[in-house]
Design an enzyme around this catalytic site. Structure first.
Site, PDB file in Angstrom:
ATOM      1  N   GLU A  88       0.036  22.173  23.382  1.00 53.86           N
ATOM      2  CA  GLU A  88       0.531  20.896  23.901  1.00 53.86           C
ATOM      3  C   GLU A  88       2.004  20.758  23.496  1.00 53.86           C
ATOM      4  O   GLU A  88       2.332  20.153  22.485  1.00 53.86           O
ATOM      5  CB  GLU A  88      -0.281  19.727  23.350  1.00 53.86           C
ATOM      6  CG  GLU A  88       0.172  18.379  23.901  1.00 53.86           C
ATOM      7  CD  GLU A  88      -0.221  17.197  23.025  1.00 53.86           C
ATOM      8  OE1 GLU A  88      -0.071  16.063  23.483  1.00 53.86           O
ATOM      9  OE2 GLU A  88      -0.656  17.430  21.876  1.00 53.86           O
ATOM     10  N   ASP A 124      -3.617  20.916  19.903  1.00 50.73           N
ATOM     11  CA  ASP A 124      -3.075  19.559  19.892  1.00 50.73           C
ATOM     12  C   ASP A 124      -1.893  19.474  18.931  1.00 50.73           C
ATOM     13  O   ASP A 124      -1.949  19.999  17.815  1.00 50.73           O
ATOM     14  CB  ASP A 124      -4.177  18.588  19.458  1.00 50.73           C
ATOM     15  CG  ASP A 124      -3.754  17.139  19.582  1.00 50.73           C
ATOM     16  OD1 ASP A 124      -3.450  16.715  20.711  1.00 50.73           O
ATOM     17  OD2 ASP A 124      -3.728  16.443  18.558  1.00 50.73           O
TER      18      ASP A 124
END
Length: 850
Positions: free
Chosen positions: A580, A551
């Site tokens: 990401e 993330d």
């Protein structure tokens, strides 16, 4: 045809599932790398004999004069530039804040928007902050970041573009080249424009070591400016390069070059010196630069073989399936309740749907439920699962981790978390224990692995929730806490700290230019990584997760991720790492950081072609943009990219089709950015377009990823509505049954499209060639092929039945059968053209057969 084409095509066979036509020319083979099948190794060596010869002199031709390319271009007064070597400028950025600040950083497209990578020096006596960057010619976007959280434009630079978050990025154009929109070159005029010449050996897209003592080398020129390019190695061969991509501005050239003095496998540590020889008309000149780079053992970029065959399925655990009532939170939202209708306890405290009770809902999904539905996932055809965060947390999304050591009690088995956590020392892994919920997850892993699934989980190592024990210790003990250096504390008295995106509920870890500022915090993350990859610590990772999705990794400096990758691969060399990254990810996919990224750059042009109306791009534009993306990354990464369309951070795929002509993931949050967003259930055409996009996912290069529920027709705007609980037939009827039900037509299509991919290895690991981009018909046709089979994928985005003639390469198979799509749309051969009929908003897949 270029020299070598006959060699390639003469090796072609004619079989689907056996030997089939493999290639028709060098342009078709630019995907060759360490993933090449055995026949391609033969082809490579034969082609090398045709296009490589010894370089007798050094440099092989007089260097090109590029004095005219020294101009740095029109840059704003806040930036000063000087050329330090051909086509490279040292740029000094200067910024004066309009208020007192602690820090100023430069975040930009050239450093992956990492706000910790370039801290500016200052302030000087006049309050200015400065930093220096070395850049080549091109267009870049940037912002200044104040105190690690406030992003501002350059006030002295009027050039700006929307940042897709309601603001603007400042735009910097470096060099004369940045002002051009198309090439003014003329092949054969003897004039070579040096400003278009680019080769950067530090970037994988330009220099990539391969197996078999080869390197893949690429070079860029202005379009239609040069007749011929060769790459010359000092004390080695000079090899002709071939064009692999041309757009209105540039041509990209490529060659696979054998390294001199190798013993095989590129295992020898050696320095490679080379340059490029350019020929146009009567002009023959060398690049003004001689390039040197070192090829070292271990520099070949390899990604997990299993990831090339993956069909991903993303699951938010709380919203997928409630398998056990024993771990349900209190209160638990009824699974089949209508989304916009409040439960009896919601809104009693004055909150409204969007402010904020919808975000507090818990539905009771758990790992017992996922395990119960493994047969459903198997039947669907997926074989790789990505879970949003699973660790202890009060929220449904769990990006606010309370503890990386333990699976959330509501996803497993409640009761012992508090007692176990209280007995553990975050800094001492020998004190870490397993809770009942942890063991539920480990049992799930065992069951999933037994059924052939790979499993990765979300690694949120940038921030935690306020209830995390380390942050609670800081709140209690202040600067005397053992964890005082973990968090980005801006003031001890009064106590203030930075939260992710300005949210106090998400305290961020303190950063340095190398990553995480705290050595003990970094070590904790490394230990957590090892814990979940090899739970019993016996050196066999088969009982652990198969990789990580990371993330917001761009908010931690890249050196940390290079070191973290080493930890991951030391535990399990076949583990998969995906990040990401929403923008182009060239810097991340260099073999030192990630294996892959969530490929939003695939989603954007695909949606603009298939869903947009007034802003629809043409098939030729789609073809070019995807080709540029394929060239941007090493093939080892391209084949394992997570080719998604939507996720928990976007609106649902079919709702994108109902709301066309928007910038991707923009103006899709009904509550705060677009009250006019149509959040109703889409109609038949939108679902048909979503199915066509799913077919593209299943046939294109890379690993397709489905967001849970897309396959049964779920729809909705961005967060929170994209996170409704999964629709299940055995739970029907849902409230509002006319809207909330499993769409069997949609589910059947996904099953067939996934089965197609799983049945044909060429769709997973084969090469790619674009065959036709017909703007008039709104049709795109491409081929996927390997040594055993060749397939043709034809997609029609128009609302009309289309018939297109696809020119086949020389010596292509003559017989083709329909393996996907209506049988009445079978193709016929007309001379050298394959005539294909295509249904409206539909596609056909053909396979070569005897």
């Amino acid at each position: 045809m270029r020299e070598g084409d006959d060699v390639l095509t003469s090796l072609a066979g004619t079989g689907c599932g056996r030997d089939s036509s493999a290639a028709s020319g060098l342009k078709m083979t630019f995907w060759g790398n360490q993933l090449r099948s055995p026949w391609r190794a033969v082809v490579s060596s034969l082609v090398w004999l045709a296009v490589c010869a010894a370089a007798a002199e050094w440099p092989p031709a007089p260097p090109l004069n590029e004095s005219a390319s020294r101009d740095v271009g029109l840059i704003p007064p806040s930036i000063a530039g000087e050329m330090i070597e051909p086509r490279i400028w040292r740029l000094t950025f200067t910024y004066k804040p309009d208020r007192p600040v602690r820090t100023v950083a430069l975040a930009a497209s050239f450093n992956s928007w990492n706000k910790s990578a370039l801290l500016m020096k200052g302030p000087d006596a006049e309050g200015h902050y400065t930093t220096q960057v070395e850049l080549g010619a091109g267009t870049y976007q940037y912002k200044f970041v104040l105190d690690d959280q406030t992003w501002v434009q350059d006030p002295l630079n009027p050039a700006a573009e929307p940042d897709n978050h309601g603001g603007f990025n400042s735009v910097l154009r470096v060099g004369k080249l940045a002002s051009l929109t198309e090439s003014n070159g003329q092949v054969g005029d003897g004039r070579i424009e040096p400003i278009g010449l680019v080769h950067q050996p530090s970037q994988a897209q330009y220099f990539q070591p391969l197996d078999g003592d080869e390197v893949e080398i690429r070079y860029r020129t202005l379009a239609h400016d040069v007749e011929q390019i060769a790459v010359a190695l000092r004390d080695g061969p000079m090899c002709e390069m071939h064009s692999v991509l041309e757009d209105p501005l540039f041509t990209v050239w490529e060659a696979h070059v054998p390294l001199p003095g190798g013993e095989g496998g590129a295992a020898t540590d050696r320095e490679v010196e080379y340059t490029f020889v350019l020929t146009d008309g009567a002009t023959r000149a060398s690049d003004p630069m001689t390039y040197k780079t070192k090829v070292e053992p271990g520099t070949i970029f390899r990604t997990p073989e299993w990831a090339r065959n993956a069909v991903w399925y993303q699951i938010m655990p709380d919203r997928f399936r409630n398998g056990s009532k024993d771990n349900d939170p209190n209160p638990v939202r009824p699974w089949t309740s209508e989304w916009f209708t409040p439960s009896e306890w919601e809104g009693k405290d004055g909150q409204t749907f969007f402010k904020y009770f919808v975000f507090s809902r818990l539905y009771g999904g758990d790992f017992q439920g996922v395990q119960e539905k493994l047969p459903y996932l198997k039947d669907l055809g997926v074989n790789a699962l990505y879970f949003n965060p699973i660790f202890q947390s009060p929220s449904h999304h769990k990006y606010d981790a309370v503890n990386y050591l333990h699976v959330d009690e509501h996803l497993g088995a409640p009761g012992d978390y508090a007692e176990v956590a209280a007995s553990e020392d975050l800094l001492d892994p020998t004190t870490w224990k397993w809770t009942r919920s942890d063991r539920v997850f480990l049992e799930f892993l065992k069951a999933a692995h037994a059924q052939g699934f790979k499993v990765i989980i979300d690694g949120v190592f940038n921030h935690v929730g306020r209830q995390h024990p380390a942050f609670q210790d800081v709140l209690k003990n202040g600067k005397h806490s053992r964890y005082a250096d973990w968090f980005d504390v801006t003031s001890w008295e009064p106590f203030q700290y930075n939260g992710w995106a300005g949210h106090d509920s998400l305290p961020v870890f303190k950063k340095s230019a190398d990553g995480l500022a705290s050595a003990s915090c970094k070590q904790h993350v490394f230990n957590v990584t090892r814990r979940w990859m090899d739970p019993d610590g016996d050196g066999d990772p088969s009982d652990g997760i198969d990789g990580w999705r990371l993330d917001v990794p761009n908010e931690i400096a890249m050196p940390f991720w290079a070191e973290w990758r080493g930890v991951v691969k030391s535990v399990n060399p076949n583990a998969y790492i995906t990040g990401e990254i929403w923008d182009r990810a060239d810097a991340w996919l260099d073999g030192r950081h990630f294996d892959a990224v969530m490929n939003y750059q695939f989603a954007k042009p695909a949606i603009e072609w298939l869903f947009n109306k007034s802003k629809r791009i043409r098939p030729t534009q789609l073809d070019r943009r995807l080709a540029e993306l394929r060239l941007a990354y090493p093939a080892a990464a391209t084949y394992v990219l997570q080719n998604l369309v939507g996720s928990h951070d976007t609106d649902r795929v079919v709702s994108m089709a109902l709301n066309p002509d928007r910038v991707y993931d923009h103006e899709n949050r009904v509550q705060d950015s677009n009250p006019k967003y149509n959040d109703a259930k889409p109609g038949p055409e939108e679902y048909q377009r979503a199915r066509l996009l799913a077919l593209l996912q299943m046939t294109y290069i890379g690993a397709p990823m489905i967001y849970y529920g897309d396959e049964v027709g779920m729809w909705g705007a961005d967060d929170p509505t994209c996170r409704k609980p999964m629709l299940w037939e055995d739970l029907q009827p849902y409230e509002k049954p006319d809207e909330n039900f499993v769409m069997t037509e949609q589910l059947d299509f996904y099953k067939r499209a996934i089965a197609l991919r799983n049945a044909h290895p060429a769709l997973r690991t084969g090469d790619f060639q674009s065959l036709l981009a017909d703007d008039r018909a709104d049709v795109w046709v491409f081929s996927r092929f390997d040594a055993r089979e060749r397939l043709i994928v034809a997609l029609n985005a128009s609302t009309e039945l289309r018939e297109v003639a696809v020119k086949l390469p020389e010596r292509s198979p003559q017989n083709w059968s329909t393996v996907f799509g209506p049988s009445e749309y079978a193709a016929t051969l007309d001379g050298k053209n394959l005539r294909i009929k295509l249904p409206p908003i539909g596609g056909v897949v053909l396979c070569a057969s005897n």
